[in-house]
Design an enzyme around this catalytic site. Structure first.
Site, PDB file in Angstrom:
ATOM      1  N   LEU A 101       0.733  -1.314  -0.400  1.00 33.78           N
ATOM      2  CA  LEU A 101      -0.074  -0.727  -0.224  1.00 33.78           C
ATOM      3  C   LEU A 101       1.104   1.081  -0.149  1.00 33.78           C
ATOM      4  CD1 LEU A 101      -2.340  -0.906   2.763  1.00 33.78           C
ATOM      5  CD2 LEU A 101      -2.692  -0.594   0.390  1.00 33.78           C
ATOM      6  N   ASP A 102       0.678   2.101  -0.342  1.00 34.91           N
ATOM      7  CA  ASP A 102       1.316   3.196  -0.727  1.00 34.91           C
ATOM      8  C   ASP A 102       1.194   4.379   0.048  1.00 34.91           C
ATOM      9  OD1 ASP A 102      -0.595   5.031  -1.213  1.00 34.91           O
ATOM     10  OD2 ASP A 102      -1.276   4.542  -2.931  1.00 34.91           O
ATOM     11  N   ARG A 103       2.221   5.598   0.097  1.00 39.42           N
ATOM     12  CA  ARG A 103       2.271   6.245   1.900  1.00 39.42           C
ATOM     13  C   ARG A 103       1.011   6.854   1.914  1.00 39.42           C
ATOM     14  NH1 ARG A 103       6.862   8.260   3.704  1.00 39.42           N
ATOM     15  NH2 ARG A 103       8.835   8.089   1.570  1.00 39.42           N
ATOM     16  N   ASP A 104       0.192   6.978   1.312  1.00 34.98           N
ATOM     17  CA  ASP A 104      -0.496   7.861   1.393  1.00 34.98           C
ATOM     18  C   ASP A 104      -2.348   7.067   1.643  1.00 34.98           C
ATOM     19  OD1 ASP A 104       0.705  10.403   2.190  1.00 34.98           O
ATOM     20  OD2 ASP A 104       0.891  10.403  -0.538  1.00 34.98           O
ATOM     21  N   THR A 105      -1.556   5.956   0.960  1.00 31.12           N
ATOM     22  CA  THR A 105      -3.201   5.116   1.873  1.00 31.12           C
ATOM     23  C   THR A 105      -2.911   3.973   2.855  1.00 31.12           C
ATOM     24  OG1 THR A 105      -3.742   4.289  -0.712  1.00 31.12           O
ATOM     25  CG2 THR A 105      -4.225   2.735   0.251  1.00 31.12           C
TER      26      THR A 105
END
Length: 237
Positions: A101-105
């Site tokens: 999951l990316d940093r903003d998810t």
């Protein structure tokens, strides 16, 4: 497997470190009786400093990944492995995230040290559904569901169309999206392709396993029946 090697493989220290722990009487059974390196004891009967031994190899975890943390081991910022006990970084076999999951998810993130399980979950053949809830910058225009479900949608720089995805409208700017693949920043790119922007994104389930009431940053080990739920299809809503 000898106890020294077992405990060292779980990240408690080198074999020399673990040997010293035996000498210091820090490794005991549930009744507080000191164990010795050549004892044969069930895994669940081993205590270190009166605490149960970490789960053996074949471990699977779920975490509510918080915003701002990345799934990389090498990122200089906050990483998801920082939220686990430090010794979990030293386990052998290594503990890895199942996809990213990316940093903003935020939301449901799985870990395992079982390579076969990891590949089974992420394999396109498995068709394990991932469900995300998104808050959007603009109102939905109304045709997104049909386009996402068509199986013909192309993303920029991609050579193959996306697999059909199911969109459930939760509000003018809120949606739930179910995917069976995991391309780079897929949810964000899908909404960008229809002229919208994802402001917040949370993964709420993987297969039949639901995030539940874990607070951001919290994690727990999965039981065998929970691992089986991953392959049981999306949970009913």
């Amino acid at each position: 497997m000898k106890l020294v090697k077992l405990i060292a493989n779980l990240g408690y220290g080198s074999r020399k470190d673990v040997t010293m722990m035996f000498r210091e009487g820090r490794i005991t059974d549930p009744d507080g009786e000191v164990l010795y390196a050549d004892d044969k004891v069930p895994h669940e009967h081993i205590r270190i400093d009166d605490e149960p031994l970490d789960p053996p190899a074949g471990l699977a975890l779920m975490m509510n990944k918080p915003l701002g943390a990345t799934c990389s081991r090498k990122d200089q910022g906050r990483v998801v492995y920082d939220l686990l006990p430090p010794r979990y970084r030293l386990r052998d076999p290594a503990l890895s995230t199942v996809g990213r999951l990316d940093r903003d998810t935020s939301g449901l993130l799985l870990f395992t040290d079982d390579g076969a399980l990891l590949h089974r979950i992420i394999s396109p053949r498995a068709q394990v559904a991932k469900v995300y809830e998104a808050t959007l910058a603009q109102d939905l225009r109304g045709d997104e569901g049909e386009l996402f479900a068509s199986g013909t949608m192309m993303l920029e720089a991609e050579k193959e169309p996306l697999e059909p995805a199911a969109l459930e409208v939760l509000g003018p700017r809120q949606a739930r999206l179910t995917l069976t693949e995991g391309r780079y920043h897929q949810v964000r790119r899908m909404f960008a392709a229809v002229g919208n922007h994802v402001e917040t994104l949370t993964r709420i389930s993987v297969g039949g396993l639901v995030l539940g009431d874990l607070a951001p940053g919290q994690w727990r080990a999965l039981q065998a029946e929970e691992v089986a739920q991953i392959f049981a299809g999306p949970a009913p809503r």
